[in-house]
Design an enzyme around this catalytic site. Structure first.
Site, PDB file in Angstrom:
ATOM      1  N   HIS A 154       6.894   5.649   1.829  1.00  0.00           N
ATOM      2  CA  HIS A 154       7.675   4.480   1.385  1.00  0.00           C
ATOM      3  C   HIS A 154       8.627   4.879   0.242  1.00  0.00           C
ATOM      4  O   HIS A 154       9.786   4.474   0.216  1.00  0.00           O
ATOM      5  CB  HIS A 154       6.750   3.385   0.855  1.00  0.00           C
ATOM      6  CG  HIS A 154       5.796   2.813   1.863  1.00  0.00           C
ATOM      7  ND1 HIS A 154       4.448   3.018   1.803  1.00  0.00           N
ATOM      8  CD2 HIS A 154       5.998   2.033   2.951  1.00  0.00           C
ATOM      9  CE1 HIS A 154       3.853   2.390   2.804  1.00  0.00           C
ATOM     10  NE2 HIS A 154       4.774   1.784   3.523  1.00  0.00           N
ATOM     11  N   LEU A 214       2.065  10.541   6.590  1.00  0.00           N
ATOM     12  CA  LEU A 214       1.481   9.557   5.667  1.00  0.00           C
ATOM     13  C   LEU A 214       1.551   8.176   6.304  1.00  0.00           C
ATOM     14  O   LEU A 214       2.526   7.830   6.966  1.00  0.00           O
ATOM     15  CB  LEU A 214       2.250   9.555   4.338  1.00  0.00           C
ATOM     16  CG  LEU A 214       2.262  10.860   3.554  1.00  0.00           C
ATOM     17  CD1 LEU A 214       2.883  10.631   2.169  1.00  0.00           C
ATOM     18  CD2 LEU A 214       0.864  11.440   3.396  1.00  0.00           C
ATOM     19  N   ASN A 240       0.860  -1.186   0.000  1.00  0.00           N
ATOM     20  CA  ASN A 240       0.000   0.000   0.000  1.00  0.00           C
ATOM     21  C   ASN A 240       0.905   1.247   0.000  1.00  0.00           C
ATOM     22  O   ASN A 240       0.797   2.125   0.854  1.00  0.00           O
ATOM     23  CB  ASN A 240      -0.958   0.005   1.197  1.00  0.00           C
ATOM     24  CG  ASN A 240      -2.005   1.105   1.059  1.00  0.00           C
ATOM     25  OD1 ASN A 240      -2.127   1.972   1.897  1.00  0.00           O
ATOM     26  ND2 ASN A 240      -2.737   1.082  -0.025  1.00  0.00           N
TER      27      ASN A 240
HETATM   28  P1  AMP Z   1       5.009  -0.253   6.555  1.00  0.00           P
HETATM   29  O1  AMP Z   1       4.647  -0.592   5.143  1.00  0.00           O
HETATM   30  O2  AMP Z   1       3.966   0.527   7.269  1.00  0.00           O
HETATM   31  O3  AMP Z   1       5.510  -1.447   7.333  1.00  0.00           O
HETATM   32  O4  AMP Z   1       6.246   0.736   6.465  1.00  0.00           O
HETATM   33  C1  AMP Z   1       7.421   0.386   5.783  1.00  0.00           C
HETATM   34  C2  AMP Z   1       8.474   1.426   6.061  1.00  0.00           C
HETATM   35  O5  AMP Z   1       8.013   2.707   5.646  1.00  0.00           O
HETATM   36  C3  AMP Z   1       8.793   1.554   7.557  1.00  0.00           C
HETATM   37  O6  AMP Z   1      10.201   1.705   7.706  1.00  0.00           O
HETATM   38  C4  AMP Z   1       8.056   2.811   7.949  1.00  0.00           C
HETATM   39  O7  AMP Z   1       8.631   3.479   9.062  1.00  0.00           O
HETATM   40  C5  AMP Z   1       8.205   3.636   6.685  1.00  0.00           C
HETATM   41  N1  AMP Z   1       7.187   4.696   6.619  1.00  0.00           N
HETATM   42  C6  AMP Z   1       5.848   4.564   6.773  1.00  0.00           C
HETATM   43  N2  AMP Z   1       5.241   5.760   6.717  1.00  0.00           N
HETATM   44  C7  AMP Z   1       6.220   6.684   6.519  1.00  0.00           C
HETATM   45  C8  AMP Z   1       6.244   8.109   6.365  1.00  0.00           C
HETATM   46  N3  AMP Z   1       5.139   8.834   6.411  1.00  0.00           N
HETATM   47  N4  AMP Z   1       7.437   8.711   6.174  1.00  0.00           N
HETATM   48  C9  AMP Z   1       8.596   7.988   6.123  1.00  0.00           C
HETATM   49  N5  AMP Z   1       8.634   6.641   6.254  1.00  0.00           N
HETATM   50  C10 AMP Z   1       7.469   5.997   6.445  1.00  0.00           C
END
Ligand code: AMP
Length: 280
Positions: free
Chosen positions: A37, A186, A32
């Site tokens: 990301h 986000l 997603n």
């Molecule tokens: P997730 O798909 O939620 O497991 O996130 C994957 C990676 O994206 C993790 O390292 C999160 O910390 C990073 N991430 C999610 N949202 C943000 C954001 N708004 N800004 C920067 N990194 C993000």
């Protein structure tokens, strides 16, 4: 971009990249994909010669009442975003066993006391599950660098600690939080917000910022956190926690010159939001 669904194919490709001396940058995600990301991938590009992204909704990090089944899955859209960014490999395991066939061997991997505070207190076992998937993906990928978002500060802290112990050669890079213009960090879970909640949600970050400004006029941590909690509650947020700590997630002495962090989790219309702000 090559899309790989099995551990064996993935391992073969990694070996090929390694034999060519490529510098591997790895960005693990649950899909997603949004601009947060994508910013991690941009950082990976600056620090490596080949970019690998994984998309895996990790069941181990979801509790019984968590949103594993309804977690947003947008695979085709994610693939086109990754192609646009010229990613080299997408690892998208088609089965949990492609990641966790040796799960019993990971029983010793625990997040420890700092995995049981803040979000870990709300979601028992969550960070053990996170560490198990990151550990397994690191073992498979053996990247040179891996990028994690500061938005999930506690996760980043625990991943860094785990990596120092088991993968000292992997450079873990912290990526700044990407926000919408209105300040809302986000997150894949923002898609759960209904029309009313979407309007309120940006106040979360604003209230946290105001709280930090307030700390400049007060030395009381308790007073500051209570003020933030009151302000959040007035605006219909259900507060899970508001916590002012050192960036090592230790108790804060307000008069020290240490770097500090304000961390919070709230529920808004049934959606859990987290955010944090570092300051000196
Ligand atoms: P997730 O798909 O939620 O497991 O996130 C994957 C990676 O994206 C993790 O390292 C999160 O910390 C990073 N991430 C999610 N949202 C943000 C954001 N708004 N800004 C920067 N990194 C993000």
């Amino acid at each position: 971009m090559i899309i790989l669904n099995t551990k064996q194919d993935y391992k073969n490709h990694i070996n090929l990249l390694k034999s060519k001396g490529e510098i591997i940058g790895f960005v693990p995600t649950m899909g997603n994909l949004h601009d947060g990301h994508l910013s991690l991938i941009e950082i990976a590009k600056k620090n490596s010669s080949k970019i690998i992204v994984s998309i895996f909704v990790n069941p181990l990090q979801f509790g019984k009442n968590d949103d594993f089944n309804k977690y947003p899955r947008t695979f085709n859209r994610d693939v086109s975003k990754l192609k646009d960014l010229n990613c080299d490999i997408l690892f998208a395991p088609n089965d949990t066993y492609e990641v966790f066939d040796e799960i019993d061997n990971l029983k010793y991997l625990k997040a420890g006391p700092k995995g049981n505070i803040l979000c870990g207190k709300l979601r028992p076992g969550h960070f053990d599950g996170v560490l198990k998937v990151v550990y397994t993906l690191f073992k498979l990928t053996e990247p040179d660098v891996s990028i994690f978002g500061l938005k999930d500060f506690q996760q980043l802290y625990l991943v860094k600690k785990m990596a120092r112990k088991y993968f000292p050669n992997i450079d873990i890079i912290s990526a700044p939080t990407i926000r919408a213009k209105n300040g809302l960090a986000l997150s894949s879970r923002n898609s759960y917000l209904d029309k009313t909640s979407i309007k309120i949600a940006p106040l979360f970050y604003k209230i946290l910022l105001e709280g930090i400004n307030n700390l400049k006029h007060s030395t009381s941590i308790e007073q500051t956190t209570n003020k933030i909690i009151n302000s959040l509650e007035k605006n219909k947020f259900l507060v899970n926690y508001v916590s002012l700590l050192t960036i090592d997630l230790e108790k804060l002495n307000p008069n020290s010159s240490d770097k500090k962090i304000l961390l919070s989790s709230v529920n808004l219309g049934g959606t859990r939001l987290i955010d944090n702000i570092e300051f000196s």
